[in-house]
Design a protein around this motif. Sequence first.
Motif, short mmCIF file in Angstrom:
data_model
loop_
_atom_site.label_atom_id
_atom_site.label_comp_id
_atom_site.label_asym_id
_atom_site.label_seq_id
_atom_site.Cartn_x
_atom_site.Cartn_y
_atom_site.Cartn_z
N UNK A 119 1.24 -1.64 0.21
CA UNK A 119 -0.06 0.25 0.26
C UNK A 119 0.60 1.37 0.45
N UNK A 120 2.06 1.22 0.32
CA UNK A 120 2.73 2.08 -0.15
C UNK A 120 3.74 2.54 -1.41
N UNK A 121 3.92 1.84 -1.90
CA UNK A 121 5.42 2.42 -2.82
C UNK A 121 4.52 1.79 -4.33
N UNK A 122 4.38 2.18 -5.50
CA UNK A 122 4.30 2.42 -6.40
C UNK A 122 4.36 1.33 -7.75
N UNK A 123 3.87 0.43 -8.12
CA UNK A 123 4.20 -0.10 -9.09
C UNK A 123 3.48 -0.51 -10.52
#
Length: 84
Positions: free
Chosen positions: A7-11
């Motif tokens: 839920x924190x780092x966009x991929x």
Amino acid sequence: MSGAVNGRARIEGTAIPQAGRSAFRITSKDAGAVFAAAGLLNKGRGGQMTLTLNPIAGTSAFDGTLRITDTRVQDASTIAALLN
């Protein structure tokens, strides 16, 4: 496809047909955030990440390559622990 690691780092992800199966390419414009969100490296900042997973013929396994560029590590002992 797109999402976020914990839920924190966009991929971003792409599935590519290959020999009757799928290969995958996962990318991020903030490799440091991906590793922090995964709990692997909290001192990394920025950088690009590309993870390529190619299916291995005759198995359910994949052969992968992880490429990280332009990521800064703020604590040298952290990177030494990863290499140990």
